[in-house]
Design a protein around this motif. Sequence first.
Motif, mmCIF file in Angstrom:
data_model
loop_
_atom_site.group_PDB
_atom_site.id
_atom_site.type_symbol
_atom_site.label_atom_id
_atom_site.label_comp_id
_atom_site.label_asym_id
_atom_site.label_seq_id
_atom_site.Cartn_x
_atom_site.Cartn_y
_atom_site.Cartn_z
ATOM 1 N N GLN A 2 14.749 1.375 70.693
ATOM 2 C CA GLN A 2 14.679 1.512 69.237
ATOM 3 C C GLN A 2 14.315 0.166 68.647
ATOM 4 O OE1 GLN A 2 18.335 2.885 67.299
ATOM 5 N NE2 GLN A 2 17.065 4.056 65.865
ATOM 6 N N ASN A 16 17.939 7.746 81.876
ATOM 7 C CA ASN A 16 16.837 7.380 80.995
ATOM 8 C C ASN A 16 17.016 5.982 80.423
ATOM 9 O OD1 ASN A 16 15.477 10.283 80.173
ATOM 10 N ND2 ASN A 16 17.688 10.478 80.415
ATOM 11 N N TRP A 51 11.557 7.168 73.775
ATOM 12 C CA TRP A 51 11.877 7.296 75.200
ATOM 13 C C TRP A 51 10.944 6.390 75.997
ATOM 14 C CZ3 TRP A 51 8.614 9.219 79.042
ATOM 15 C CH2 TRP A 51 9.218 9.442 80.291
ATOM 16 N N LEU A 84 13.759 6.372 67.486
ATOM 17 C CA LEU A 84 14.000 6.329 68.929
ATOM 18 C C LEU A 84 12.716 6.582 69.703
ATOM 19 C CD1 LEU A 84 17.232 8.524 68.833
ATOM 20 C CD2 LEU A 84 17.133 6.038 69.130
ATOM 21 N N ASN A 109 12.422 7.779 82.748
ATOM 22 C CA ASN A 109 13.582 8.407 83.366
ATOM 23 C C ASN A 109 13.415 8.476 84.877
ATOM 24 O OD1 ASN A 109 11.932 10.662 83.723
ATOM 25 N ND2 ASN A 109 13.123 12.013 82.409
ATOM 26 N N TYR A 146 18.528 1.348 75.230
ATOM 27 C CA TYR A 146 19.686 2.143 75.575
ATOM 28 C C TYR A 146 19.511 2.777 76.954
ATOM 29 C CZ TYR A 146 20.909 2.182 70.558
ATOM 30 O OH TYR A 146 21.244 1.842 69.261
ATOM 31 N N VAL A 187 15.874 4.457 76.742
ATOM 32 C CA VAL A 187 15.342 4.797 75.425
ATOM 33 C C VAL A 187 15.448 3.531 74.572
ATOM 34 C CG1 VAL A 187 15.593 6.251 73.372
ATOM 35 C CG2 VAL A 187 16.112 7.195 75.642
ATOM 36 N N TRP A 207 17.049 16.519 81.846
ATOM 37 C CA TRP A 207 16.299 15.460 81.190
ATOM 38 C C TRP A 207 16.896 15.033 79.850
ATOM 39 C CZ3 TRP A 207 10.245 16.251 81.702
ATOM 40 C CH2 TRP A 207 9.880 15.979 83.021
ATOM 41 N N THR A 208 17.667 15.885 79.190
ATOM 42 C CA THR A 208 18.239 15.519 77.893
ATOM 43 C C THR A 208 19.259 14.399 78.068
ATOM 44 O OG1 THR A 208 17.968 17.756 77.037
ATOM 45 C CG2 THR A 208 19.550 16.341 75.902
ATOM 46 N N PRO A 209 19.082 13.290 77.336
ATOM 47 C CA PRO A 209 20.054 12.196 77.446
ATOM 48 C C PRO A 209 21.334 12.534 76.695
ATOM 49 C CG PRO A 209 18.273 11.622 75.925
ATOM 50 C CD PRO A 209 17.962 12.975 76.448
ATOM 51 N N GLU A 210 22.351 12.945 77.433
ATOM 52 C CA GLU A 210 23.579 13.444 76.820
ATOM 53 C C GLU A 210 24.531 12.319 76.429
ATOM 54 O OE1 GLU A 210 23.356 17.430 79.679
ATOM 55 O OE2 GLU A 210 24.907 15.932 79.979
ATOM 56 N N TRP A 255 25.237 8.057 76.076
ATOM 57 C CA TRP A 255 24.491 6.831 75.803
ATOM 58 C C TRP A 255 25.397 5.609 75.894
ATOM 59 C CZ3 TRP A 255 19.415 6.892 73.177
ATOM 60 C CH2 TRP A 255 18.889 8.191 73.064
ATOM 61 N N GLY A 256 24.795 4.489 76.304
ATOM 62 C CA GLY A 256 25.483 3.213 76.202
ATOM 63 C C GLY A 256 25.312 2.631 74.807
ATOM 64 N N GLN A 257 25.857 1.442 74.609
ATOM 65 C CA GLN A 257 25.789 0.778 73.308
ATOM 66 C C GLN A 257 24.474 0.028 73.094
ATOM 67 O OE1 GLN A 257 28.083 0.894 70.696
ATOM 68 N NE2 GLN A 257 28.925 2.535 71.957
ATOM 69 N N ASN A 284 9.386 9.090 85.596
ATOM 70 C CA ASN A 284 8.411 9.329 84.549
ATOM 71 C C ASN A 284 8.434 8.156 83.574
ATOM 72 O OD1 ASN A 284 7.645 12.299 85.110
ATOM 73 N ND2 ASN A 284 9.870 12.376 84.980
#
Lengths: 117, 108
Positions: free
Chosen positions: A39, A35, A47, A45, A50, A95, A37, A102-105, A107-109, A59
């Motif tokens: 901000q 994904n 989305w 946040l 993905n 991010y 995402v 589908w859940t973004p588990e 994350w990058g910085q 999507n």
Amino acid sequence: EVQLVESGGGLVQPGGSLRLSCAASGFTFSGFWMNWVRQAPGKGLEWVANIEGDGSEKNYLDSVKGRFTISRDNAKNSLYLQMSSLRADDTAVYYCAGGSGWTPESWGQGTPVTVSS
Amino acid sequence: EIVLTQSPGTLSLSPGERATLSCRASQSVTNNFLAWFQQKPGQPPRLLIDDASNRATGIPDRFSGSGSGTDFTLTISRLDPDDFAVYYCHQSAHAPLTFGQGTKVEIK
């Protein structure tokens, strides 16, 4: 350990283009949905898009359809976001985030994108 | 689009107190694909709970999630000083994926 490192952000003029990249390591990249995402400064946040592990399904958020393209190169363990026709309201930290579904588990910085003249 | 509405906007509590955060969806979240994230200033979000009630790896058991359909709750049983942050709910049942607007848990 899952590691996601974004790059490619910066200052761009309205109407311009930018390509974000995300380098992945520590997991089987091709097996993960990925994904983007974002901000906006001081905001929540949102989305953006993905893409399935093999790239077959994508999507998008309505407001970026036709302007942004998500893609991946599983041979390089990399995720991309090609952004064009950028607007001021695209200004945000972007991010990269992945998960088995589908859940973004993980994350990058993040990488900051500023659209301004 | 599924709209997620979180309440309250801000929760002012003391360490050791119980925090109850609510997330209401505009339509049913299929398979309870509802997650909770914690975010601290200058950091990316961290996954706490997925599938409404499953704690992510490494998350302390003072965090718990409950609910189904359109009403979900994140409970922090006893607030640790490290828990003061912004919390977001997130649905991944239907595209576009969406987040709630966030609940800030601040020190009273």
